[in-house]
Design a protein around this motif. Sequence first.
Motif, PDB file in Angstrom:
ATOM      1  N   ASP A   9       0.829  -1.209   0.000  1.00  0.00           N
ATOM      2  CA  ASP A   9       0.000   0.000   0.000  1.00  0.00           C
ATOM      3  C   ASP A   9       0.865   1.262   0.000  1.00  0.00           C
ATOM      4  O   ASP A   9       0.609   2.207  -0.733  1.00  0.00           O
ATOM      5  CB  ASP A   9      -0.921  -0.022   1.219  1.00  0.00           C
ATOM      6  CG  ASP A   9      -2.072   0.956   1.123  1.00  0.00           C
ATOM      7  OD1 ASP A   9      -2.258   1.584   0.068  1.00  0.00           O
ATOM      8  OD2 ASP A   9      -2.809   1.082   2.122  1.00  0.00           O
ATOM      9  N   ARG A  10       1.908   1.256   0.817  1.00  0.00           N
ATOM     10  CA  ARG A  10       2.815   2.402   0.877  1.00  0.00           C
ATOM     11  C   ARG A  10       3.542   2.610  -0.448  1.00  0.00           C
ATOM     12  O   ARG A  10       3.688   3.737  -0.918  1.00  0.00           O
ATOM     13  CB  ARG A  10       3.851   2.207   1.989  1.00  0.00           C
ATOM     14  CG  ARG A  10       3.257   2.366   3.364  1.00  0.00           C
ATOM     15  CD  ARG A  10       4.292   2.184   4.460  1.00  0.00           C
ATOM     16  NE  ARG A  10       5.404   3.102   4.250  1.00  0.00           N
ATOM     17  CZ  ARG A  10       6.662   2.793   4.517  1.00  0.00           C
ATOM     18  NH1 ARG A  10       6.986   1.611   4.981  1.00  0.00           N
ATOM     19  NH2 ARG A  10       7.606   3.673   4.314  1.00  0.00           N
ATOM     20  N   ARG A  13       1.120   4.063  -3.018  1.00  0.00           N
ATOM     21  CA  ARG A  13       0.847   5.471  -2.723  1.00  0.00           C
ATOM     22  C   ARG A  13       2.036   6.360  -3.090  1.00  0.00           C
ATOM     23  O   ARG A  13       1.852   7.468  -3.588  1.00  0.00           O
ATOM     24  CB  ARG A  13       0.532   5.661  -1.235  1.00  0.00           C
ATOM     25  CG  ARG A  13      -0.838   5.215  -0.851  1.00  0.00           C
ATOM     26  CD  ARG A  13      -1.004   5.302   0.665  1.00  0.00           C
ATOM     27  NE  ARG A  13      -2.271   4.754   1.069  1.00  0.00           N
ATOM     28  CZ  ARG A  13      -3.306   5.495   1.429  1.00  0.00           C
ATOM     29  NH1 ARG A  13      -3.199   6.797   1.456  1.00  0.00           N
ATOM     30  NH2 ARG A  13      -4.436   4.931   1.776  1.00  0.00           N
ATOM     31  N   GLY A  17       1.738   9.123  -5.862  1.00  0.00           N
ATOM     32  CA  GLY A  17       1.978  10.489  -5.408  1.00  0.00           C
ATOM     33  C   GLY A  17       3.008  11.215  -6.253  1.00  0.00           C
ATOM     34  O   GLY A  17       2.825  12.370  -6.633  1.00  0.00           O
ATOM     35  N   ALA A  44      -3.162  16.307  -4.133  1.00  0.00           N
ATOM     36  CA  ALA A  44      -3.379  14.867  -3.987  1.00  0.00           C
ATOM     37  C   ALA A  44      -2.041  14.122  -3.954  1.00  0.00           C
ATOM     38  O   ALA A  44      -1.870  13.183  -3.173  1.00  0.00           O
ATOM     39  CB  ALA A  44      -4.250  14.349  -5.129  1.00  0.00           C
ATOM     40  N   MET A  48      -0.637  11.818  -0.847  1.00  0.00           N
ATOM     41  CA  MET A  48      -0.214  10.428  -1.064  1.00  0.00           C
ATOM     42  C   MET A  48       1.213  10.186  -0.568  1.00  0.00           C
ATOM     43  O   MET A  48       1.476   9.194   0.111  1.00  0.00           O
ATOM     44  CB  MET A  48      -0.294  10.065  -2.548  1.00  0.00           C
ATOM     45  CG  MET A  48      -1.680   9.977  -3.075  1.00  0.00           C
ATOM     46  SD  MET A  48      -2.488   8.532  -2.419  1.00  0.00           S
ATOM     47  CE  MET A  48      -3.724   8.301  -3.641  1.00  0.00           C
ATOM     48  N   THR A  51       1.233  10.414   3.419  1.00  0.00           N
ATOM     49  CA  THR A  51       0.687   9.241   4.095  1.00  0.00           C
ATOM     50  C   THR A  51       1.603   8.031   3.911  1.00  0.00           C
ATOM     51  O   THR A  51       1.713   7.203   4.816  1.00  0.00           O
ATOM     52  CB  THR A  51      -0.734   8.905   3.595  1.00  0.00           C
ATOM     53  OG1 THR A  51      -0.713   8.702   2.189  1.00  0.00           O
ATOM     54  CG2 THR A  51      -1.715   9.981   3.970  1.00  0.00           C
ATOM     55  N   SER A  52       2.273   7.964   2.778  1.00  0.00           N
ATOM     56  CA  SER A  52       3.200   6.860   2.549  1.00  0.00           C
ATOM     57  C   SER A  52       4.404   6.947   3.483  1.00  0.00           C
ATOM     58  O   SER A  52       4.833   5.937   4.041  1.00  0.00           O
ATOM     59  CB  SER A  52       3.663   6.875   1.096  1.00  0.00           C
ATOM     60  OG  SER A  52       4.652   5.914   0.876  1.00  0.00           O
ATOM     61  N   CYS A  57      -2.739   6.471   7.450  1.00  0.00           N
ATOM     62  CA  CYS A  57      -3.780   7.105   6.654  1.00  0.00           C
ATOM     63  C   CYS A  57      -4.974   7.394   7.568  1.00  0.00           C
ATOM     64  O   CYS A  57      -5.566   6.466   8.136  1.00  0.00           O
ATOM     65  CB  CYS A  57      -4.202   6.212   5.505  1.00  0.00           C
ATOM     66  SG  CYS A  57      -5.544   6.906   4.513  1.00  0.00           S
TER      67      CYS A  57
END
Length: 70
Positions: A9-10, A13, A17, A44, A48, A51-52, A57
């Motif tokens: 997920d990271r 993102r 990003g 955005a 991204m 949060t990464s 998140c």
Amino acid sequence: MTPNLGTLDRSFRLVLGVVLLAAPFVSGLALLENTAASVVSVIAGLVMVATSTMKFCPLYRLFGIRTCKI
């Protein structure tokens, strides 16, 4: 803040990003010639990447989602 983002997920993102951050400056897309669209893309992308790097998140916490194994 307890981490709630897994490695996959990271990574996703972070890549998305960086693409969103670079798109208004290097792409020739007509959509991104609009100032508002460029600003939204950059914001955005920043969210991204942030949060990464923080492994957290806020929306995942709100909905009770965890993709990390910790």
